[in-house]
Design a protein around this motif. Sequence first.
Motif, short mmCIF file in Angstrom:
data_model
loop_
_atom_site.label_atom_id
_atom_site.label_comp_id
_atom_site.label_asym_id
_atom_site.label_seq_id
_atom_site.Cartn_x
_atom_site.Cartn_y
_atom_site.Cartn_z
N LEU A 16 0.84 -1.18 0.00
CA LEU A 16 0.00 0.00 0.00
C LEU A 16 0.88 1.24 0.00
O LEU A 16 1.72 1.42 0.88
CB LEU A 16 -0.92 0.01 1.21
N LEU A 17 0.71 2.09 -1.01
CA LEU A 17 1.50 3.30 -1.19
C LEU A 17 0.58 4.51 -1.06
O LEU A 17 -0.49 4.54 -1.66
CB LEU A 17 2.14 3.29 -2.58
N THR A 18 0.99 5.49 -0.27
CA THR A 18 0.23 6.73 -0.15
C THR A 18 1.15 7.90 -0.47
O THR A 18 2.20 8.04 0.15
CB THR A 18 -0.36 6.92 1.25
N LEU A 19 0.75 8.71 -1.43
CA LEU A 19 1.49 9.91 -1.81
C LEU A 19 0.64 11.10 -1.39
O LEU A 19 -0.53 11.20 -1.75
CB LEU A 19 1.74 9.95 -3.31
N SER A 20 1.23 11.99 -0.62
CA SER A 20 0.52 13.16 -0.14
C SER A 20 1.23 14.42 -0.62
O SER A 20 2.44 14.55 -0.45
CB SER A 20 0.49 13.13 1.39
N VAL A 21 0.47 15.33 -1.25
CA VAL A 21 1.03 16.56 -1.79
C VAL A 21 0.23 17.74 -1.26
O VAL A 21 -1.00 17.71 -1.26
CB VAL A 21 0.97 16.55 -3.34
N LYS A 22 0.92 18.77 -0.81
CA LYS A 22 0.24 19.96 -0.32
C LYS A 22 0.87 21.20 -0.94
O LYS A 22 2.06 21.45 -0.77
CB LYS A 22 0.32 20.06 1.20
N PRO A 29 -3.66 18.64 2.53
CA PRO A 29 -2.95 17.94 1.46
C PRO A 29 -3.88 17.04 0.65
O PRO A 29 -4.91 16.60 1.14
CB PRO A 29 -1.91 17.11 2.20
N HIS A 30 -3.52 16.81 -0.59
CA HIS A 30 -4.23 15.87 -1.45
C HIS A 30 -3.47 14.55 -1.39
O HIS A 30 -2.26 14.51 -1.61
CB HIS A 30 -4.27 16.40 -2.89
N ALA A 31 -4.16 13.46 -1.06
CA ALA A 31 -3.51 12.16 -0.92
C ALA A 31 -4.05 11.20 -1.96
O ALA A 31 -5.24 11.18 -2.27
CB ALA A 31 -3.74 11.60 0.47
N ILE A 32 -3.15 10.42 -2.52
CA ILE A 32 -3.48 9.38 -3.49
C ILE A 32 -2.99 8.06 -2.91
O ILE A 32 -1.85 7.96 -2.46
CB ILE A 32 -2.80 9.63 -4.84
N THR A 33 -3.84 7.05 -2.92
CA THR A 33 -3.46 5.73 -2.43
C THR A 33 -3.49 4.75 -3.59
O THR A 33 -4.40 4.78 -4.41
CB THR A 33 -4.42 5.27 -1.32
N ALA A 34 -2.49 3.90 -3.64
CA ALA A 34 -2.40 2.91 -4.71
C ALA A 34 -1.77 1.64 -4.16
O ALA A 34 -1.13 1.64 -3.12
CB ALA A 34 -1.55 3.46 -5.86
N SER A 35 -1.98 0.56 -4.88
CA SER A 35 -1.30 -0.70 -4.57
C SER A 35 -0.13 -0.85 -5.53
O SER A 35 -0.24 -0.54 -6.71
CB SER A 35 -2.25 -1.88 -4.73
N VAL A 36 0.98 -1.32 -5.00
CA VAL A 36 2.21 -1.43 -5.79
C VAL A 36 2.73 -2.86 -5.72
O VAL A 36 2.64 -3.51 -4.68
CB VAL A 36 3.29 -0.45 -5.27
N PHE A 58 -0.93 0.19 -9.27
CA PHE A 58 -2.33 -0.01 -9.58
C PHE A 58 -3.12 1.08 -8.87
O PHE A 58 -3.46 0.93 -7.70
CB PHE A 58 -2.81 -1.40 -9.11
N GLU A 59 -3.37 2.19 -9.55
CA GLU A 59 -4.10 3.30 -8.94
C GLU A 59 -5.58 2.94 -8.77
O GLU A 59 -6.18 2.35 -9.65
CB GLU A 59 -3.97 4.55 -9.80
#
Length: 66
Positions: A16-22, A29-36, A58-59
Amino acid sequence: MVDGHDPDTWRIEGVLLTLSVKRESMTEPHAITASVTYYVRKAAATKSGYEIYREVTFEGVTFTNE
């Protein structure tokens, strides 16, 4: 972890990958979660090291143990 097709290779699935950008203009912040899935192999340069040689994201998809 699953054995790969070639000797000394493995596949690590469902990370599980979470990318957070603010941005400065944002209050939250805007967060995107994906499986890698990571493809790992023994590193040729060292006898004891490993390297990730491929990453597949896999977004919008998450894996479960079910």
